[in-house]
Structures are given as C-alpha cells and as structure tokens.
Motif scaffolding. Structure first.
Motif, short mmCIF file in Angstrom:
data_model
loop_
_atom_site.label_atom_id
_atom_site.label_comp_id
_atom_site.label_asym_id
_atom_site.label_seq_id
_atom_site.Cartn_x
_atom_site.Cartn_y
_atom_site.Cartn_z
N ARG A 188 0.83 -1.22 0.00
CA ARG A 188 0.00 0.00 0.00
C ARG A 188 0.86 1.26 0.00
N ARG A 189 1.90 1.31 0.84
CA ARG A 189 2.73 2.52 0.91
C ARG A 189 3.41 2.78 -0.43
N VAL A 190 3.86 1.73 -1.09
CA VAL A 190 4.48 1.89 -2.41
C VAL A 190 3.47 2.48 -3.38
N LEU A 191 2.25 1.94 -3.39
CA LEU A 191 1.23 2.42 -4.32
C LEU A 191 0.83 3.86 -4.02
N GLU A 192 0.78 4.22 -2.75
CA GLU A 192 0.47 5.61 -2.40
C GLU A 192 1.54 6.56 -2.92
N ASN A 193 2.80 6.16 -2.82
CA ASN A 193 3.88 6.99 -3.35
C ASN A 193 3.82 7.07 -4.87
N MET A 194 3.46 5.99 -5.52
CA MET A 194 3.31 6.02 -6.97
C MET A 194 2.21 6.97 -7.39
N ALA A 195 1.12 6.99 -6.63
CA ALA A 195 0.04 7.94 -6.93
C ALA A 195 0.53 9.38 -6.78
N GLN A 196 1.34 9.62 -5.79
CA GLN A 196 1.85 10.98 -5.55
C GLN A 196 2.71 11.49 -6.70
N ILE A 197 3.53 10.62 -7.26
CA ILE A 197 4.47 11.05 -8.31
C ILE A 197 3.96 10.74 -9.71
N GLY A 198 2.78 10.11 -9.82
CA GLY A 198 2.20 9.85 -11.13
C GLY A 198 2.82 8.68 -11.88
N LEU A 199 3.49 7.77 -11.15
CA LEU A 199 4.12 6.63 -11.80
C LEU A 199 3.08 5.53 -12.03
N PRO A 200 2.87 5.11 -13.27
CA PRO A 200 1.82 4.13 -13.55
C PRO A 200 2.12 2.74 -12.98
N LEU A 201 1.05 2.07 -12.58
CA LEU A 201 1.09 0.68 -12.16
C LEU A 201 0.50 -0.17 -13.28
N CYS A 202 1.29 -1.08 -13.80
CA CYS A 202 0.82 -2.02 -14.82
C CYS A 202 0.43 -3.32 -14.12
N VAL A 203 -0.77 -3.80 -14.35
CA VAL A 203 -1.24 -4.96 -13.60
C VAL A 203 -1.51 -6.14 -14.53
N HIS A 204 -1.01 -7.29 -14.10
CA HIS A 204 -1.46 -8.56 -14.67
C HIS A 204 -2.73 -8.90 -13.91
N GLY A 205 -3.86 -8.68 -14.54
CA GLY A 205 -5.13 -8.68 -13.83
C GLY A 205 -5.81 -10.02 -13.72
N GLU A 206 -5.23 -10.90 -12.93
CA GLU A 206 -5.86 -12.19 -12.66
C GLU A 206 -5.63 -12.57 -11.20
N VAL A 207 -6.66 -13.13 -10.58
CA VAL A 207 -6.45 -13.75 -9.28
C VAL A 207 -5.83 -15.12 -9.50
N THR A 208 -5.21 -15.64 -8.46
CA THR A 208 -4.55 -16.95 -8.58
C THR A 208 -5.18 -17.99 -7.66
N ASP A 209 -6.30 -17.65 -7.08
CA ASP A 209 -7.02 -18.60 -6.22
C ASP A 209 -7.38 -19.84 -7.04
N PRO A 210 -6.91 -21.02 -6.65
CA PRO A 210 -7.19 -22.22 -7.45
C PRO A 210 -8.67 -22.57 -7.53
N GLU A 211 -9.48 -22.01 -6.65
CA GLU A 211 -10.91 -22.29 -6.70
C GLU A 211 -11.63 -21.45 -7.76
#
Length: 345
Positions: free
Chosen positions: A120-143
């Motif tokens: 969370r702290r990393v993401l908050e700092n990224m929001a402050q400086i405008g650094l994009p977060l690229c996400v591999h958008g999948e959960v890994t829950d085997p269910e």
C-alpha cells in the motif's frame, strides 16, 4: 486503401528475456517499434533501480547496429519494494512504470504480491508522483475458474485498490474480457488498458478445439468469442484509453511443447501486418495509428514518435515460421489467415 503512413509505433508491453533469447528477439521489435515497455519478470526479477539499469544496458548492447530503439524499463513490484529506491528510479527517468504480478499468475511470477496490504505505501507513493502501475489482472485462487480470473481480479483486487488510493494511474495489461473493456471505459482518466495482437485474433476454441495447440496458449488465456469481439471493438473504436501492448512472449519450442508448457505467444515480427488486417476488416484503418502510436504515448505522458513507417497492401506476406536462437527455435504466432499488409523498408 492500399498504402498507410503511421507514426512509428510503440509496444507498451513486451518480453525480451535475457542472454541468447534477448539477442535473438530484440531485432524483431526494434525493426518496427521505436520504444517498448520491457517487462521485469526475469529470473531473478528486476526489483531495484540497479537491476533496471543493468538490464537496460544489456538491452542496449543487444540492439542491432544503427537502431534507435529505446527500451522503457519497469520494476517488478514485491512486498519488499523500497519506496526511496523506486522514487529515485522514477525521478531520474530510469523507470517508466511498476509491474504488479499476483504471485503465481504467469511466467516467472513467483516473486509477486500475495498480501496487497504490504504494498500500500508503495502504491500511495506512486500515486503521488504519477508513476503508472501495470497490472497482470488475474487472481490466482485455485478455486476460481481460469476463464473467470480477470473478472474476479477486477472485483476483489483492482477496484478496491483504486478506491483506496485515488489518483493511482493504472494500466490493465492484456485485457481479455468484455468485463475488462467495460470497467476501463467507466474507470476515468487514471485507467487505461493494453490489448494484445493475439487476443484480437484467437478465442479459446483456437487453443482447444480439434486438439491442443500449445503455440496459442497464453496467460491470460484467450476467452470466448464474445470477449474477442469486445476486444476488437475496443481496439478499433478510436478511444484513447485502449492501446497496443503486444505481450510478445518468446519461449523455446522445447519449453512450449512439453506436458507443462510455457504460456506466451511470440508476435513481435508480424504484429503490424496482423493489426492492419484486423483494422481493415473493421473498416477502421484510419484508427490504427491511434492504437499503435498515439494513445499509449499520451497515457504515459511522452511525446509520440516523429518518425513514420509505411504499410502497403499487396500479395500475402511470407513470414518465417519462427526465429532461431542459440538455444533453439521460437515459433512465431500464426494468425491463421493471409496477411496482405507489410511494413515497407
């Protein structure tokens, strides 16, 4: 129309690997693309500014002579990512984005995030400086069924993160579902998505019907035809929130053609031919430049490339079935239909 001029494109999601593979595949991208956002999931992954600088130097050393290709570096987000190191890397322009892999989601993702409260702290700092977060958008829950993992990720992970951290700029990479298309459209200016070449072409039948075709196996896995059509509509819509990220992912045939084969499609060589064919089918050739060359640059806040490329239409292009590395063959993605558009020069 049988001739089309575009600003030189960018690839906003690319795997170059390392060593012999890097040397073999880099020329395939550098031939047509001015810049590419290079993924950090090496072994070991690119987790610090020093790692990114070293990897960038290896890429630059592997460039073909005379090439002006520019790699844009990323950091691999882990639960141990240090905020000062990340901010310093962003401030000097060493890194363009940070990549989030849920642990176990795809190739070389074992170091990914399991507990999102720890970043969370990393993401908050990224929001402050405008650094994009690229996400591999999948959960890994085997269910969770593999075909539902993207939609569940949006509900369980991505939407809560974006609500908790306003202003975080997010790119949903390689989206594969109508659910993701709709979410991005409703997500505001801080949300965008890349769409791959192969997900515009194949659905899950291409992988499974009539026998298993490992060279069409990728992660996120291709979905039903209704989802492929939604991706095509989004890519060809002209909407600036959608742009090209090939996710070109080279694997040796020896690693693809085995009982537990690797996920990934290698599309760097023939992507522009395939895209021109697909956009022409949709009557949207005039929107191809936006998808390949303008929208991504705008989201990442960089100027579009000044140089131009020319595509011309004629007899079918004959691409080789694969490329040879020092360690073996990498098979090229076959769209399954003739390609009449080629890049001149």
């Amino acid at each position: 129309m049988d001739r089309l001029t575009l600003r030189r494109p960018d690839d906003w999601h690319l795997h170059l690997r390392d060593g012999a593979m890097l040397k073999a595949v880099l020329p395939e991208t550098a031939r047509h693309f001015a810049r590419a956002l290079v993924m950090p999931n090496l072994v070991p992954p690119v987790v610090t500014a020093a790692d990114a600088a070293d990897y960038r130097d290896r890429i630059l050393a592997a460039k073909p002579r005379g090439s002006d290709f520019r790699p844009l570096m990323t950091l691999y987000l882990t639960e141990d990512t240090q905020v000062p190191d990340l901010r310093a890397a962003a401030e000097i322009g060493l890194v363009t984005a940070v990549k989030l892999y849920p642990a176990g989601a795809t190739t070389n993702s074992a170091s990914g995030v399991k507990d999102f409260t720890k970043v969370r702290r990393v993401l908050e700092n990224m929001a402050q400086i405008g650094l994009p977060l690229c996400v591999h958008g999948e959960v890994t829950d085997p269910e969770v069924d593999i075909f539902d993992r993207e939609a569940v990720f949006i509900e369980r992970v991505l939407d809560p993160i974006r609500r908790d951290i306003p202003g975080l700029r997010v790119v949903m990479e390689h989206i594969t579902t109508a659910d993701a298309v709709d979410y991005v459209r409703d997500g505001g200016d801080d949300l965008a998505a890349t769409i791959t070449t192969h997900h515009l072409v194949i659905n899950r039948n291409h992988i499974l019907a009539g026998g298993i075709r490992p060279h069409y196996y990728c992660l996120p896995v291709a979905k039903r035809e209704v989802h492929r059509k939604a991706l095509v509509a989004a890519a060809t819509s002209g909407e600036a929130r959608f742009f090209l990220g090939t996710d070109s992912a080279p694997h040796l045939d020896a690693a693809k053609l085995m009982p537990c084969g690797c996920a990934g499609c290698f599309t760097a060589t023939n992507t522009l031919s395939i895209l021109a064919e697909m956009f022409e089918r949709e009557g949207a050739l005039e929107r191809l430049e936006g998808f390949t060359s303008l929208h991504g640059a705008a989201f990442y806040r960089v100027e579009p490339n000044d140089a131009r490329i020319v595509l011309s239409k004629g007899e079918p292009v004959r691409y080789p079935p694969g490329i040879l590395t020092e360690d073996g063959v990498v098979t090229m993605f076959d769209p399954g239909f003739p390609l009449h558009w080629r890049v001149e020069g």
